[in-house]
Design a protein around this motif. Sequence first.
Motif, short mmCIF file in Angstrom:
data_model
loop_
_atom_site.label_atom_id
_atom_site.label_comp_id
_atom_site.label_asym_id
_atom_site.label_seq_id
_atom_site.Cartn_x
_atom_site.Cartn_y
_atom_site.Cartn_z
N TRP A 225 2.70 26.29 4.79
CA TRP A 225 3.00 26.07 6.71
C TRP A 225 2.12 24.64 7.11
CZ3 TRP A 225 7.80 27.70 8.83
CH2 TRP A 225 8.00 29.02 8.41
N ALA A 226 1.15 24.75 5.92
CA ALA A 226 0.50 23.62 6.57
C ALA A 226 0.87 22.53 7.17
CB ALA A 226 -1.00 23.85 5.66
N LEU A 227 1.72 21.77 6.03
CA LEU A 227 2.69 20.51 5.91
C LEU A 227 3.13 20.49 7.78
CD1 LEU A 227 2.45 17.95 5.59
CD2 LEU A 227 4.04 18.53 3.98
N GLY A 228 4.07 21.58 7.79
CA GLY A 228 5.34 21.51 8.81
C GLY A 228 4.06 21.70 9.94
N THR A 229 3.39 22.43 10.24
CA THR A 229 2.54 22.83 11.54
C THR A 229 2.16 21.71 12.14
OG1 THR A 229 2.35 25.27 10.48
CG2 THR A 229 0.57 24.54 12.62
N SER A 230 1.63 20.60 11.37
CA SER A 230 0.22 19.81 11.12
C SER A 230 0.99 19.01 12.45
CB SER A 230 -0.81 19.59 10.39
OG SER A 230 0.73 19.37 9.62
N MET A 231 2.49 18.96 11.73
CA MET A 231 3.53 17.63 11.82
C MET A 231 4.16 18.47 13.21
SD MET A 231 5.47 15.89 8.34
CE MET A 231 5.91 14.68 9.59
N ALA A 232 4.56 19.45 13.44
CA ALA A 232 4.77 19.60 14.99
C ALA A 232 3.58 19.71 16.07
CB ALA A 232 5.44 21.11 14.57
N VAL A 233 2.12 20.05 15.65
CA VAL A 233 1.03 19.86 16.54
C VAL A 233 1.02 18.29 16.67
CG1 VAL A 233 -1.33 20.15 17.09
CG2 VAL A 233 0.82 22.19 15.57
N GLY A 234 1.24 17.96 15.51
CA GLY A 234 0.92 16.30 16.16
C GLY A 234 1.96 15.69 17.09
N LEU A 235 2.80 15.97 17.04
CA LEU A 235 4.65 15.86 17.64
C LEU A 235 4.79 15.88 19.06
CD1 LEU A 235 6.89 13.97 17.26
CD2 LEU A 235 8.36 16.52 16.99
N VAL A 236 3.61 16.92 19.25
CA VAL A 236 3.62 18.00 20.32
C VAL A 236 2.40 16.99 21.08
CG1 VAL A 236 2.78 19.49 22.38
CG2 VAL A 236 4.71 19.43 20.04
N VAL A 237 1.33 16.80 20.19
CA VAL A 237 0.06 15.60 21.03
C VAL A 237 0.70 14.63 21.40
CG1 VAL A 237 -2.18 14.98 20.11
CG2 VAL A 237 -1.33 17.08 20.07
N GLY A 238 1.71 13.93 20.53
CA GLY A 238 2.07 12.46 21.05
C GLY A 238 2.70 12.48 22.21
N ILE A 239 3.78 13.31 22.12
CA ILE A 239 4.20 13.21 22.80
C ILE A 239 4.10 13.33 24.48
CG2 ILE A 239 6.56 14.43 24.47
CD1 ILE A 239 6.99 15.33 21.82
N GLY A 240 2.67 14.25 24.45
CA GLY A 240 2.03 14.31 25.34
C GLY A 240 1.24 13.45 26.33
N VAL A 241 0.43 12.49 25.24
CA VAL A 241 -0.38 11.70 25.18
C VAL A 241 0.35 10.79 25.35
CG1 VAL A 241 -1.96 9.81 24.06
CG2 VAL A 241 -1.86 11.85 24.01
N HIS A 242 1.86 10.00 25.43
CA HIS A 242 2.74 9.22 26.18
C HIS A 242 2.78 9.76 27.29
CE1 HIS A 242 6.54 6.85 26.40
NE2 HIS A 242 5.89 6.13 25.98
N MET A 243 3.63 10.73 27.84
CA MET A 243 3.83 11.46 29.19
C MET A 243 2.21 11.14 30.21
SD MET A 243 6.19 14.77 28.59
CE MET A 243 6.33 15.24 30.39
N VAL A 244 1.50 11.58 29.69
CA VAL A 244 0.14 11.45 30.77
C VAL A 244 -0.14 9.01 30.30
CG1 VAL A 244 -2.33 11.72 31.01
CG2 VAL A 244 -0.34 13.68 30.33
N ALA A 245 -0.19 8.80 29.26
CA ALA A 245 -0.50 7.21 28.95
C ALA A 245 0.06 6.40 29.11
CB ALA A 245 -2.29 7.40 28.38
N GLY A 246 0.91 6.63 29.08
CA GLY A 246 2.07 5.66 28.70
C GLY A 246 1.60 5.43 27.28
N GLY A 247 2.17 4.18 26.61
CA GLY A 247 2.39 4.23 24.64
C GLY A 247 1.64 2.73 24.64
N GLY A 248 0.95 2.44 25.61
CA GLY A 248 -1.00 1.28 25.01
C GLY A 248 -1.71 2.53 25.03
N TRP A 249 -2.60 1.12 25.49
CA TRP A 249 -4.95 1.90 25.26
C TRP A 249 -4.55 2.19 27.02
CZ3 TRP A 249 -6.40 4.46 21.59
CH2 TRP A 249 -6.29 4.15 20.71
#
Length: 249
Positions: A225-249
């Motif tokens: 389950w490691a691969l699916g879990t890590s991808m799901a967590v990474g996806l959620v983190v990416g969405i969270g960062v985008h909502m907070v900081a936007g798509g850039g740096w």
Amino acid sequence: MGWYLNTAAAPAYMDVANSNWLWISAIPVVSMVLVQAGLFLRRSWKNGKKMGLSDEQLKTGLKTGVISAVGPAIAVLAAMLALIAVVGGPVAWMRLSVIGSVAFELPAAELGVSQLGFGFGDEGITERAFATAVWTMTLGGIGWLIVAAVGTPHMEKARQKIVGGREKLLPIVTSGAMLGAFAYFVSGEVTAGAPETGSLAIGGLVMLSLLKIADENDVQWIREWALGTSMAVGLVVGIGVHMVAGGGW
């Protein structure tokens, strides 16, 4: 309300991308994949019998294989959701049933529409641009099938020749090739923006942590389950960062 209206309005080419004719065209391709899976399963069961394996051992192997497939299947499902948003349901279903790699399919589709001056997310993408994207994905994937069909019988000889008879180098060479391939695909995302970098970093840390826990405690299901879990967590983190900081740096 304005945000809702903008996200709800689908591009015009999506009428073609989700048309009944494309769904009908995709069914034979996906059906062939299912038939092949059934034939491989039947052949492996018969060969297992010839090798002296018991029914219980074969059932255990089948169960392990099914569980092991769940993690990658979740990853492919997540990739399919991303692909559906740009090329529609039928093409995403067909392409990921055959190849199963969004790391290829999305860039290939983007390359196709870019030849007509568009990028996914732009307004006014034409049916011709969509068709070009589908042709790019399809023709680009043919090379993999040809290489696999022609080169597979010779791969082991080539690998043996590379290591010069030193058996201990075989797993090192194989692992190095896989790491190089994944590093090539990931390298473009590292500097793409904060969401991509955060998603990659956290997903990688989760994957390493889960594998370490699995190795220390010898727990097979965590590895599965490691691969699916890590991808799901990474996806959620990416969405969270985008909502907070936007798509850039």
